[in-house]
Design an enzyme around this catalytic site. Structure first.
Site, PDB file in Angstrom:
ATOM      1  N   SER A 127     106.086 -30.669   5.004  1.00 28.10           N
ATOM      2  CA  SER A 127     104.995 -30.667   4.027  1.00 28.10           C
ATOM      3  C   SER A 127     104.354 -29.294   3.931  1.00 28.10           C
ATOM      4  CB  SER A 127     103.925 -31.688   4.431  1.00 28.10           C
ATOM      5  OG  SER A 127     102.789 -31.594   3.586  1.00 28.10           O
ATOM      6  N   TYR A 140      98.484 -36.415  10.028  1.00 25.03           N
ATOM      7  CA  TYR A 140      99.718 -36.222   9.263  1.00 25.03           C
ATOM      8  C   TYR A 140     100.216 -34.782   9.393  1.00 25.03           C
ATOM      9  CZ  TYR A 140     102.842 -35.766   5.267  1.00 25.03           C
ATOM     10  OH  TYR A 140     103.939 -35.499   4.474  1.00 25.03           O
TER      11      TYR A 140
END
Length: 247
Positions: A127, A140
């Site tokens: 990400s 996350y």
């Protein structure tokens, strides 16, 4: 004909990536926790297998059933949006179990055949928040940053064996099933703590602003395809206008 195994193909980036590789004439091993054959066009080059990356037996069975592959795409993952104070420890464990340890399980399972062949490519999807962290994504981000560090070290130990490793870093795609699933998980776990709710709502509104740069599923597909087919591609490949801007 080359063969790619892609995890997390039931929706989102994984599903679109599987479709693209099929269209390009590759053999595709599309894996899902609950296989849904109607999601992909019928093809002699398509094999759909059950796979839960959090389960050692499931991983071993899927790799055995897949047979020889050329490329592994670790796409399966779960999102989590909340303040740390509002994150139950079991949710944090689930995020790491899928995003981080799930990736490690898959790599470990495929390495013997890659090592025997003296070739192979591993693509780990992480990400863009690992390049510029955002609020409410601490758990996350940590799970994906761990995969980045793991990948970079892994590349050094696998290079002498002829095995390559790359990272694709998608930007924000709030309107995809991934983003929607993260919000559903948030709701199921009680939402934001009261002390953070006003701040959290302002952050979400900013993320959804029309003028914000975003990532399209096609951006991620293109980045994975580049990683799989362009030997000169860098180890880290940003995917999406926002990710490219951060990089």
């Amino acid at each position: 004909m080359k063969t790619v195994l892609i995890t997390g193909c039931s929706s989102g980036f994984g599903l679109d990536t599987a479709r693209h590789f099929l269209e390009q004439g590759w053999k595709v091993i599309a894996t899902m926790r609950s296989p849904k054959p109607d999601l992909l066009p019928a093809s002699d080059n398509l094999v759909i297998l059950p796979l839960d990356v959090t389960d050692d037996v499931s991983v071993r069975n899927a790799i055995r059933a897949a047979g020889p592959i050329d490329v592994l795409v670790n796409n399966a993952g779960i999102g989590w949006l909340n303040a740390l104070e509002g994150t139950p420890i079991d949710v944090a464990q689930a995020v790491f179990e899928t995003n981080t340890l799930g990736t490690m399980r898959m790599v470990r399972a495929v390495l013997p055949q890659f090592r025997e062949c003296g070739a192979g490519l591993i693509i780990n999807v992480t990400s863009s928040v690992t390049m510029k962290p955002l609020p409410l994504l601490s758990v996350y981000t940590a799970s994906k940053a761990a995969v980045n560090a793991f990948t970079e070290s892994l590349a050094l130990e696998l290079a002498p064996l002829g095995i390559a490793v790359k990272i694709v870093l998608p930007g924000a795609a709030p309107d995809t099933s991934f983003g929607n699933n993260a919000l559903a998980l948030l709701t199921a776990n009680g939402g934001f703590p009261n002390a953070y709710s006003d701040f959290a709502n302002s952050v979400i509104s900013a993320m959804r602003a029309p003028d914000m740069l975003k990532t399209l599923p096609s951006d991620v597909v293109d980045a994975v395809w580049q990683a799989a087919t362009d030997p000169s591609a860098p180890m880290r490949i940003p995917a999406g206008a926002d990710a490219v801007a951060l990089a």
